[in-house]
Every structure is written in structure tokens, then in C-alpha cells.
Design a protein around this motif. Structure first.
Motif: not given
Length: 446
Positions: A290, A292, A384, A441
């Protein structure tokens, strides 16, 4: 440093151990020294792209701004020029002027045209462009719509134009040839000065991951800092080795890049698997790949992570995935899915704390794959799935196509060819660009 953005997605897996990890976000308004000096804000960290040129543009002796003022340095020109011009000493372009435009013939098959209004508005002399603040001083709205040069002169260095002026007898502007080529728009012409080409990488990056030493990053002058930031911009991440395993040394390293951007987690913080915050990063749960802060309108730009302690357990393995590499595969294998992820916005939220709700503006969010509206180049990846909100804005016929698209995206993300696994150790800091040219991420190993 506008720091940018390869999507770099990371995942941490941990089992019994409970390591302590320090994270820092940096934000710099400006630009990372990138291939074109485009740098966007890094978050909690930085924002990428600055000027990496320290030389000066050749110019004649100073004259008053009313006569023949010259820019003092390349910084005032609004671009990062080549260290040397691609024009030979005898290769002065041919210039012609009509009532509306200046035409520059670079070669028999290569030419550019510039409106008189545009040239006068973009004068970079000290009276039109502040040499310190790099802000515009000329009053655009006082420039006559029908302005045209009273005189012009082409030299090996650039083009000098003398303009009529209501307050003085004339005003002189000087435009280096490299500047004109860099900013040409009729037709567009771009200098080939991309020193730091973006690198798309997969699992084989493990053989030689980008790394610099703490001494290089912290040394006096800008050479080490430039190397560090250029590496982050090129690969989307960089390890810094030999960092003292203390909060103080880690914070000094962060501030070497830029000021710290505060989020709901604070500015500079330590965390472990204690659910001190309402986020799965504060648990022992494995996290999927993912990026952030997708719930921010402007996600974090650059984040630094330092594993300060990891004793009495196992786990803490970190996974990095180059989202730009995965996007390139998706575009080649499934162009329809790529278009879907480039156009459908995804709402996101952070609401783990009972007194706060974070979501972007507009609430519908942003597409997973975002592109430069001028060049069409992929500039950012936001993904995400854990923080994704309700997809209630999709048309009925789009729903199955969108799920097919994210399924194909996920399959490529978790492919062994895309995954770079690494075990962080105290003394090695992971720096990764997030949310711009090379976003990626990472979640702290827990």
C-alpha cells in the motif's frame, strides 16, 4: 525538493517479535533535484524538485535594469539549464520578428515562436524577477497587449530584446538560448537533460539496492545530499547505512532533507505493536502492499524509517514493491484496466481514533494512477485497499469492470517478480518517496 513518483508499495510481515520502529515524514516545498528539477513536496517530509545547478549563465557586464540587465544566475531563470549549451560558438540561431511573435530558427528543420507578450512577461532581469525571493515583480497587467520589440540582438549566449517602456526610454531583457529551448511552446521543445532517469525495478533490485552512508548524507556541502535525494528520486527509495541507532541521530538525518511535516501521528515518533493509535500498523498483523496517507489530499512525500530495536523475537521483514514498475506491466498486459485505474477516483478515510476522521478533498478521492496533465506521464500511485471507503459513486456497468481492474493490479503487486524483501536492522534507515513521482509505502515491522 517536489520531490515527484514511482509508486513504491511496501509491506511488513512480523510474527512473534515486537520491534520498535521510528518513522519520520518530511515535507519540502520546492523540488527534488530530479532529472528535470521537478521536485514535489515530500511529506512529513519533503516535497520534490529543486535546482541542482550551481553555475551561472554567461552574461555581459552589468547594466541598469532600464538598459541591459542580465539574470545573475540560473536560479533566477526558473529552470535548471545544462552546464554547457548545445549551441556551438558559431551556431547562433536565426531570429526574425513580426507584429505578434519572435521566431527562432535553431536549424533548418527546428524552430520555435514566442509571443511578444509572453516574452515580456517572462523577463528575468532583477527589476522583473526578484533575485533573492525568485518571485515575479513585473506587473503583467500593465504590459500593453500589442507590445512589440523596438530592437533585438542574437548572440552566441542568447537573445536580447529591447522593449518600449512608459517610465523609461526602454527596457532590456535577455533570454539564454537554453532557457528559450527549455520553455518553448510553439511547438514544444524539451532539452534532453534528464540526468537521473527513473528506474523501474522488480525483485532483482535485491542484488544491489540503492544505498549511501550516513557520513555522505550528513557531510558539509550539498554533494552528499544531492546524491541521496537524486537516488530517492530515481529509484523511489534509498537505504542510509551506518546511522547511529538513536532518536537524535535519526531526527538529524530527517532534518538534513527538510522540515518535518506533522500528521495525526505527530512529527517524529516511535511506534510498536501496542495499538497506541487506531491503525493496523500498530499491530502484529501483516499488511498488504500500500501507499500511506491516501486519505490526505496531499499525501506524505518522503518518509524515513529506522528500526531502533528488534530483540527477543522473529519477523519484521519488509517488502518493497515498485508501483511504477507494476503500473507499466498493467498498461502493457491490460490497457483497459490501466485506463480504469487512471480514471476512477477512490475515496479513502482514517477513522481509527474515536475523535477524528480524515479524508481527502474532494471526498470522492483520487484515481490510483495519476498522470501529468500536460505530458501524460505517470506521476503518482495512490493505493491502500485497507483505507478505501465505500465505492458508492460507481455507475452500475462500471462496478464489475472496476473489480476486474483492481484484481489484475493486485495480482501483479503480489507477483514474486515484483517483490523485494529485506530485513531491516538497527543502523540502517529506509527513506522512501511517497505520493509524488516515486511514491511507495511501507509499514513498520511488528
Amino acid at each position: 525538493m517536489q520531490v515527484n513518483n514511482l509508486l513504491r508499495v511496501c509491506r511488513l510481515v512480523s510474527r512473534e517479535g515486537t520491534p520498535s520502529c521510528m518513522a519520520q515524514n518530511l515535507h519540502i516545498r520546492g523540488a527534488l533535484p530530479t532529472r528535470t528539477t521537478v521536485v514535489r513536496p515530500f511529506s512529513t517530509g519533503l516535497y520534490h524538485r529543486h535546482s541542482g545547478f550551481n553555475g551561472s549563465i554567461q552574461r555581459r557586464p552589468k547594466a541598469s535594469s532600464a538598459t541591459a540587465s542580465r539574470p545573475v544566475s540560473s536560479d533566477q531563470l526558473g529552470f535548471v539549464p545544462e552546464a554547457t549549451s548545445n549551441l556551438g560558438q558559431s551556431d547562433t540561431p536565426i531570429v526574425s520578428v513580426d507584429d505578434r511573435k519572435v521566431s527562432v530558427l535553431w536549424s533548418p528543420q527546428n524552430w520555435s515562436r514566442f509571443h511578444h507578450m509572453w516574452l515580456r512577461d517572462h523577463c528575468r532581469c532583477p527589476s522583473c524577477f526578484h533575485p533573492v525571493t525568485k518571485q515575479r515583480l513585473v506587473n503583467t497587467f500593465q504590459i500593453p497587449r500589442d507590445i512589440k520589440p523596438t530592437h533585438w540582438h542574437a548572440s552566441t549566449e542568447g537573445l536580447e530584446i529591447v522593449w518600449p517602456s512608459p517610465s523609461t526610454t526602454h527596457h532590456s531583457s535577455f533570454y539564454p538560448w537554453t532557457w528559450l529551448k527549455e520553455h518553448a511552446y510553439d511547438p514544444p521543445q524539451r532539452l534532453e537533460h534528464r540526468v537521473n532517469e527513473n528506474v523501474l525495478w522488480g525483485a532483482k533490485i535485491a542484488r544491489s539496492p540503492p544505498t549511501i552512508t550516513y557520513e555522505e548524507a550528513m557531510e558539509g556541502g550539498d554533494a552528499g545530499l544531492y546524491k541521496w535525494l537524486s537516488t530517492i528520486d530515481r529509484f523511489g527509495f534509498c537505504f542510509v547505512s551506518g546511522v547511529p541507532a538513536t532518536t537524535e541521530a535519526t531526527e538529524r538525518l530527517c532534518k538534513r532533507i527538510g522540515f518535518i511535516r506533522e500528521t495525526q501521528y505527530g512529527k517524529f515518533w516511535e511506534f510498536t505493536a501496542d495499538l497506541a493509535k487506531g491503525d493496523t500498523a500498530y499491530t502484529n498483523m501483516a499488511l498488504g502492499a500500500h501507499t500511506d496517507t491516501t486519505y490526505f489530499t496531499d499525501p506524505c512525500g518522503v518518509q524515513l524509517f529506522h528500526l531502533l530495536s528488534h530483540t527477543g523475537g522473529s519477523g519484521g521483514t519488509t517488502l518493497l514493491v515498485d508501483g511504477f514498475y507494476v503500473a507499466s506491466l498493467l498498461k502493457e498486459l491490460h490497457p483497459d484496466h490501466y485506463d480504469m485505474l487512471s480514471n476512477v477516483p477512490i475515496p479513502a478515510h482514517a477513522s481509527g481514533d474515536p475523535t477524528a476522521l480524515y479524508r481527502p478533498t474532494p471526498p470522492c478521492g483520487y484515481p490510483t494512477l495519476q498522470h501529468d496533465k500536460i505530458t501524460g506521464e505517470l506521476t503518482q500511485v495512490r493505493w491502500n485497499n485497507d483505507d478505501r471507503s465505500v465505492m458508492s459513486h460507481l455507475c452500475p456497468e462500471v462496478v464489475p469492470k472496476w473489480y476486474d481492474a483492481i484484481r489484475a493490479w493486485h495480482t501483479l503487486l503480489v507477483s514474486p517478480d515484483s517483490e523485494y524483501w529485506v530485513q531491516l536492522v538497527p543502523g540502517t534507515v529506509l527513506c522512501r518517496s511517497v505520493g509524488l513521482l516515486k511514491p511507495m509505502s511501507y509499514s513498520c515491522p511488528v
